[in-house]
Design a protein around this motif. Structure first.
Motif, PDB file in Angstrom:
ATOM      1  N   MET A 161       0.865  -1.069   0.037  1.00 19.23           N
ATOM      2  CA  MET A 161       0.054   0.039   0.050  1.00 19.23           C
ATOM      3  C   MET A 161       0.719   1.221  -0.115  1.00 19.23           C
ATOM      4  SD  MET A 161      -3.243  -1.304  -0.033  1.00 19.23           S
ATOM      5  CE  MET A 161      -4.160  -2.554   0.532  1.00 19.23           C
ATOM      6  N   VAL A 162       1.864   1.248  -0.980  1.00 21.10           N
ATOM      7  CA  VAL A 162       2.400   2.513  -1.077  1.00 21.10           C
ATOM      8  C   VAL A 162       1.823   3.782  -2.033  1.00 21.10           C
ATOM      9  CG1 VAL A 162       4.818   3.673  -1.814  1.00 21.10           C
ATOM     10  CG2 VAL A 162       4.731   1.475  -0.497  1.00 21.10           C
ATOM     11  N   GLU A 163       1.597   4.728  -1.322  1.00 16.16           N
ATOM     12  CA  GLU A 163       0.826   5.596  -2.057  1.00 16.16           C
ATOM     13  C   GLU A 163       1.063   6.956  -2.351  1.00 16.16           C
ATOM     14  OE1 GLU A 163      -3.583   4.031  -0.794  1.00 16.16           O
ATOM     15  OE2 GLU A 163      -2.888   5.314   0.549  1.00 16.16           O
ATOM     16  N   SER A 164       2.424   7.434  -2.150  1.00 19.28           N
ATOM     17  CA  SER A 164       3.113   8.596  -2.297  1.00 19.28           C
ATOM     18  C   SER A 164       4.482   8.341  -2.204  1.00 19.28           C
ATOM     19  CB  SER A 164       2.468   9.648  -1.391  1.00 19.28           C
ATOM     20  OG  SER A 164       2.958   9.318  -0.158  1.00 19.28           O
ATOM     21  N   LEU A 170      10.956  -3.279  -2.498  1.00 23.91           N
ATOM     22  CA  LEU A 170       9.873  -3.372  -3.363  1.00 23.91           C
ATOM     23  C   LEU A 170       8.444  -2.678  -2.866  1.00 23.91           C
ATOM     24  CD1 LEU A 170      11.813  -5.846  -3.311  1.00 23.91           C
ATOM     25  CD2 LEU A 170      10.177  -7.153  -4.392  1.00 23.91           C
ATOM     26  N   ALA A 171       8.172  -1.771  -3.579  1.00 23.94           N
ATOM     27  CA  ALA A 171       7.181  -0.830  -3.287  1.00 23.94           C
ATOM     28  C   ALA A 171       5.576  -1.343  -4.095  1.00 23.94           C
ATOM     29  CB  ALA A 171       7.209   0.797  -3.572  1.00 23.94           C
ATOM     30  N   GLN A 172       4.688  -1.833  -3.331  1.00 23.65           N
ATOM     31  CA  GLN A 172       3.468  -2.168  -3.927  1.00 23.65           C
ATOM     32  C   GLN A 172       2.625  -1.165  -4.264  1.00 23.65           C
ATOM     33  OE1 GLN A 172       2.467  -5.939  -1.143  1.00 23.65           O
ATOM     34  NE2 GLN A 172       2.090  -6.217  -3.285  1.00 23.65           N
ATOM     35  N   ARG A 184      -4.845   5.402  -5.317  1.00 21.41           N
ATOM     36  CA  ARG A 184      -4.011   6.605  -5.165  1.00 21.41           C
ATOM     37  C   ARG A 184      -2.430   6.223  -5.402  1.00 21.41           C
ATOM     38  NH1 ARG A 184      -4.408   8.716   1.056  1.00 21.41           N
ATOM     39  NH2 ARG A 184      -2.927   9.938   0.171  1.00 21.41           N
ATOM     40  N   GLY A 185      -2.135   5.133  -4.963  1.00 23.51           N
ATOM     41  CA  GLY A 185      -0.741   4.549  -5.539  1.00 23.51           C
ATOM     42  C   GLY A 185      -0.525   4.753  -7.039  1.00 23.51           C
ATOM     43  N   LEU A 186      -1.459   4.289  -7.613  1.00 16.31           N
ATOM     44  CA  LEU A 186      -1.488   4.076  -9.150  1.00 16.31           C
ATOM     45  C   LEU A 186      -1.275   5.585  -9.616  1.00 16.31           C
ATOM     46  CD1 LEU A 186      -1.475   2.625 -11.883  1.00 16.31           C
ATOM     47  CD2 LEU A 186      -3.946   3.000 -11.731  1.00 16.31           C
ATOM     48  N   TRP A 223       5.714  -2.890  -7.657  1.00 20.95           N
ATOM     49  CA  TRP A 223       5.037  -4.211  -7.407  1.00 20.95           C
ATOM     50  C   TRP A 223       3.656  -4.053  -7.479  1.00 20.95           C
ATOM     51  CZ3 TRP A 223       8.061  -9.144  -7.424  1.00 20.95           C
ATOM     52  CH2 TRP A 223       7.373 -10.210  -7.294  1.00 20.95           C
ATOM     53  N   VAL A 224       3.060  -4.641  -8.395  1.00 19.48           N
ATOM     54  CA  VAL A 224       1.695  -4.552  -8.485  1.00 19.48           C
ATOM     55  C   VAL A 224       0.928  -5.621  -7.677  1.00 19.48           C
ATOM     56  CG1 VAL A 224      -0.516  -4.742  -9.979  1.00 19.48           C
ATOM     57  CG2 VAL A 224       1.599  -3.673 -10.953  1.00 19.48           C
TER      58      VAL A 224
END
Length: 263
Positions: free
Chosen positions: A102-105, A154-156, A161-163, A179-180
């Motif tokens: 859940m990396v978002e910014s 590895l940032a998911q 928001r992350g996209l 990482w999707v």
């Protein structure tokens, strides 16, 4: 440098392979917390093993043992969230990389990198002679430089928001892989499990483009060789082939079905 230190401070095989433009393939482990699971995966050809602490009940003693008994493949840990203690403990038990959900910014990504990186480039706490440096009580400066360079982050990308921020996240120095998280991403997009939806496929392409534009790599957990082929064609370069419990169950089901058909 001694032969022992040369082994300790060897380059990351995964990061080196990615830099050379090779496809890197590993696997996830969710269920089988046995001393042999990492070596079994490596013997099957896995180049990395991700031990999951987000969707399992495993504690740090279990994760430390799994990491310590992995040979021939790089051990990573998917941490439960973005807490500093989870990042430092995963690395201190010896994981060569972390996957963060859940990396978002970009700000969040930069904080994660800082917590995982020793000074002067980050604020990772220093403790030596532990599992992460093979209990060696010497050459700490070299170890910190090596750890800063060779760890993998590895940032998911698994929310809307992350996209939306994926280009900015990819630009953060120290993030290695985008990482999707496909189930969570489609849930967040309002199209749960619709992996043929054009919006989802466009999202995959956006992640790959963001990774490429900043010299990073796109990753995914492929559930089948056919899905892996689609992902490689789209530009993904680091894949986990399934997870222990599903690989075992699928293989067992196939074998039992064939044996039952002998009647």
């Amino acid at each position: 440098m001694s032969e022992n230190n040369e082994r300790r401070f060897a380059p990351s095989p995964v990061k080196q392979a990615l830099r050379e433009g090779n496809l890197v393939v590993g696997t996830f482990v969710f269920e089988f917390a046995t001393n042999g699971i990492g070596r079994l995966a490596a013997g099957a050809g896995a180049e990395f093993v991700i031990y999951d602490a987000e969707h399992t009940g495993w504690g740090w003693e279990t994760l430390g043992r799994l990491v310590a008994t992995t040979r021939g493949a790089e051990p990573y840990v998917r941490i439960p969230g973005t807490e500093r203690s989870a990042i430092s403990r995963a690395l201190d038990v010896g994981a060569r990389g972390i996957m963060v959900p859940m990396v978002e910014s970009a700000e969040q990504a930069a904080t994660i990198v800082s917590w995982a990186t020793y000074p002067p480039h980050g604020v990772r706490g220093a403790a030596f002679g532990l599992a992460h440096d093979d209990y060696a009580r010497e050459d700490n400066d070299t170890f910190m430089r090596w750890a800063n360079e060779e760890k993998a982050i590895l940032a998911q990308i698994e929310t809307v928001r992350g996209l939306a921020a994926v280009e900015e996240i990819a630009a953060v120095d120290g993030v290695d892989v985008l990482w999707v998280g496909h189930y969570d991403l489609t849930n967040s997009m309002g199209i749960p499990g619709k992996f043929d939806h054009p919006d989802y496929l466009a999202a995959l392409d956006r992640v790959v483009a963001a990774a490429r534009s900043h010299g990073k790599y796109a990753g995914f957990m492929a559930g089948s060789p056919a899905e892996a082929a689609m992902l490689v064609e789209r530009g993904f370069s680091i894949l986990a082939y399934g997870g222990d419990l599903w690989v075992y169950q699928d293989a067992l089901r196939e074998g039992i079905t064939k044996v039952q058909g002998l009647r």
